[in-house]
Structure formats: C-alpha cells, structure tokens
Design a protein around this motif. Structure first.
Motif, mmCIF file in Angstrom:
data_model
loop_
_atom_site.group_PDB
_atom_site.id
_atom_site.type_symbol
_atom_site.label_atom_id
_atom_site.label_comp_id
_atom_site.label_asym_id
_atom_site.label_seq_id
_atom_site.Cartn_x
_atom_site.Cartn_y
_atom_site.Cartn_z
ATOM 1 N N LEU A 143 0.819 -1.208 0.000
ATOM 2 C CA LEU A 143 0.000 0.000 0.000
ATOM 3 C C LEU A 143 0.857 1.263 0.000
ATOM 4 C CD1 LEU A 143 -2.780 -1.079 2.514
ATOM 5 C CD2 LEU A 143 -3.050 -0.686 0.054
ATOM 6 N N ILE A 144 1.909 1.266 0.789
ATOM 7 C CA ILE A 144 2.822 2.424 0.826
ATOM 8 C C ILE A 144 3.426 2.652 -0.556
ATOM 9 C CG2 ILE A 144 5.026 3.279 1.727
ATOM 10 C CD1 ILE A 144 4.241 1.809 4.388
ATOM 11 N N MET A 145 3.882 1.583 -1.176
ATOM 12 C CA MET A 145 4.488 1.713 -2.508
ATOM 13 C C MET A 145 3.472 2.241 -3.519
ATOM 14 S SD MET A 145 6.946 -1.687 -2.588
ATOM 15 C CE MET A 145 7.086 -1.638 -4.356
ATOM 16 N N LEU A 146 2.261 1.708 -3.487
ATOM 17 C CA LEU A 146 1.219 2.147 -4.411
ATOM 18 C C LEU A 146 0.916 3.634 -4.243
ATOM 19 C CD1 LEU A 146 -1.016 1.303 -6.478
ATOM 20 C CD2 LEU A 146 -2.497 1.021 -4.504
ATOM 21 N N ASP A 155 1.938 9.401 -6.044
ATOM 22 C CA ASP A 155 2.234 10.731 -5.497
ATOM 23 C C ASP A 155 1.035 11.333 -4.769
ATOM 24 O OD1 ASP A 155 4.099 12.717 -5.024
ATOM 25 O OD2 ASP A 155 3.475 13.900 -6.766
ATOM 26 N N VAL A 156 0.406 10.520 -3.919
ATOM 27 C CA VAL A 156 -0.740 10.980 -3.147
ATOM 28 C C VAL A 156 -0.227 11.744 -1.929
ATOM 29 C CG1 VAL A 156 -2.824 10.266 -1.917
ATOM 30 C CG2 VAL A 156 -2.059 8.975 -3.922
ATOM 31 N N ALA A 157 -0.820 12.899 -1.684
ATOM 32 C CA ALA A 157 -0.402 13.733 -0.554
ATOM 33 C C ALA A 157 -0.649 12.993 0.762
ATOM 34 C CB ALA A 157 -1.189 15.038 -0.552
ATOM 35 N N PRO A 158 0.292 13.104 1.696
ATOM 36 C CA PRO A 158 0.145 12.402 2.976
ATOM 37 C C PRO A 158 -1.170 12.719 3.693
ATOM 38 C CG PRO A 158 2.356 13.265 2.777
ATOM 39 C CD PRO A 158 1.587 13.792 1.613
ATOM 40 N N GLU A 159 -1.626 13.959 3.625
ATOM 41 C CA GLU A 159 -2.881 14.326 4.276
ATOM 42 C C GLU A 159 -4.051 13.549 3.679
ATOM 43 O OE1 GLU A 159 -0.903 16.565 2.642
ATOM 44 O OE2 GLU A 159 0.112 17.503 4.336
#
Length: 50
Positions: A18-21, A26-30
């Motif tokens: 999931l982290i890699m995906l 480039d999904v914002a952490p928020e």
C-alpha cells in the motif's frame, strides 16, 4: 539473497504494498491519512458483523 519481506507476516507485506502504491501515485500524505481513516472504519465494521 533472501528478501526479509518474504518472511514477513501478511499484514506487513500488505502495508508495504500500500505504501508503494500510494507513493507511486504521489498521493499527498494528508489525503492518504483521510482515506485510511475511512478504510479502517469500513473494515472495523466488517469485523463486527457476524
């Protein structure tokens, strides 16, 4: 050479995937944290169902 992830529990492998995906897209952490709150709530409800 053996990858330590090969021996990891399923939930750890899933987390890494999931982290890699999310990082690849480039999904914002928020936004990730908001989405994970929804996902967690959904799966907690599934645990409550008989």
């Amino acid at each position: 050479m053996n990858n330590p992830l090969d021996q990891a529990p399923t939930h750890v492998k899933l987390a890494v995937d999931l982290i890699m995906l999310l990082e690849q897209h480039d999904v914002a952490p928020e936004e990730v944290l908001k989405a994970l709150d929804i996902v967690k709530s959904d799966f907690e409800k599934k645990l409550e169902k008989p």
